[in-house]
Motif scaffolding. Structure first.
Motif, PDB file in Angstrom:
ATOM      1  N   GLU A 171       5.730  -8.994   0.342  1.00 37.59           N
ATOM      2  CA  GLU A 171       6.194  -9.055   1.696  1.00 37.59           C
ATOM      3  C   GLU A 171       7.548  -9.670   1.862  1.00 37.59           C
ATOM      4  N   TYR A 172       7.737 -10.736   1.288  1.00 35.26           N
ATOM      5  CA  TYR A 172       9.005 -11.457   1.297  1.00 35.26           C
ATOM      6  C   TYR A 172      10.128 -10.361   1.397  1.00 35.26           C
ATOM      7  N   LEU A 173      10.159  -9.569   0.035  1.00 35.04           N
ATOM      8  CA  LEU A 173      11.146  -8.758  -0.068  1.00 35.04           C
ATOM      9  C   LEU A 173      11.440  -7.757   0.879  1.00 35.04           C
ATOM     10  N   ARG A 174      10.208  -7.275   1.318  1.00 38.75           N
ATOM     11  CA  ARG A 174      10.287  -6.002   2.554  1.00 38.75           C
ATOM     12  C   ARG A 174      10.986  -6.727   3.652  1.00 38.75           C
TER      13      ARG A 174
ATOM     14  N   THR B  65      -0.591   0.395   4.400  1.00 37.57           N
ATOM     15  CA  THR B  65      -1.539   0.179   3.312  1.00 37.57           C
ATOM     16  C   THR B  65      -0.526   0.532   2.236  1.00 37.57           C
ATOM     17  N   ASN B  66      -1.077  -0.219   0.813  1.00 39.15           N
ATOM     18  CA  ASN B  66      -0.493   0.099  -0.411  1.00 39.15           C
ATOM     19  C   ASN B  66      -0.239   1.521  -0.867  1.00 39.15           C
ATOM     20  N   ARG B  67      -0.998   2.224  -0.265  1.00 35.51           N
ATOM     21  CA  ARG B  67      -1.270   3.749  -0.676  1.00 35.51           C
ATOM     22  C   ARG B  67       0.053   4.608  -0.377  1.00 35.51           C
ATOM     23  N   ASN B  68       0.555   4.113   1.054  1.00 31.82           N
ATOM     24  CA  ASN B  68       1.866   4.571   1.591  1.00 31.82           C
ATOM     25  C   ASN B  68       2.880   4.204   0.934  1.00 31.82           C
ATOM     26  N   ARG B  69       3.083   3.193   0.028  1.00 29.01           N
ATOM     27  CA  ARG B  69       4.202   2.692  -0.568  1.00 29.01           C
ATOM     28  C   ARG B  69       4.117   2.891  -2.091  1.00 29.01           C
ATOM     29  N   GLY B  70       4.434   4.161  -2.305  1.00 27.97           N
ATOM     30  CA  GLY B  70       4.564   4.660  -3.793  1.00 27.97           C
ATOM     31  C   GLY B  70       5.657   4.550  -4.414  1.00 27.97           C
ATOM     32  N   LYS B  71       6.633   4.205  -3.891  1.00 26.33           N
ATOM     33  CA  LYS B  71       7.940   3.918  -4.539  1.00 26.33           C
ATOM     34  C   LYS B  71       8.293   2.511  -5.009  1.00 26.33           C
TER      35      LYS B  71
END
Length: 107
Positions: A35-38, A2-8
């Motif tokens: 998504e593309y960058l990840r 989830t976005n919550r786990n992506r705080g950086k």
């Protein structure tokens, strides 16, 4: 995840040309920019097959023809073997185009 786990957050700069190319690649991938960058960063393969939309249209058209022929055969109205041969040939052509598109992915 989830976005919550992506705080950086990551920030970087691009030239105008690089930004245009980035937007083209994101659009072709049909992913969101993040998504593309990840996928790029995590070294996951990003596969873009430009011809797939056209091939899908051809397959739908051929599928419709095949459905019509199937109905005709099942109802006993089928009289023209040439129609069946034509659909078979069209399927062979599209199948070969699909194979060529997939070979590009594996290059």
């Amino acid at each position: 995840m989830t976005n919550r786990n992506r705080g950086k957050q990551l920030n970087f700069r691009l030239s105008e040309t690089e930004l245009e190319k980035f937007h083209e690649n994101v659009e072709k991938s049909r992913l969101k920019q993040s998504e593309y960058l990840r996928k790029c960063i995590l070294e996951k393969d990003i596969v873009i097959i430009d011809e797939i939309k056209e091939l899908m249209g051809e397959l739908k058209r051929i599928g419709n023809n095949l459905n019509q022929l199937t109905r005709a055969v099942n109802s006993g109205e089928f009289r023209n073997i040439d129609s069946l041969e034509m659909v078979k040939n069209e399927l062979e052509v599209v199948w070969n185009e699909v194979i060529q598109a997939l070979k590009k992915v594996n290059e």
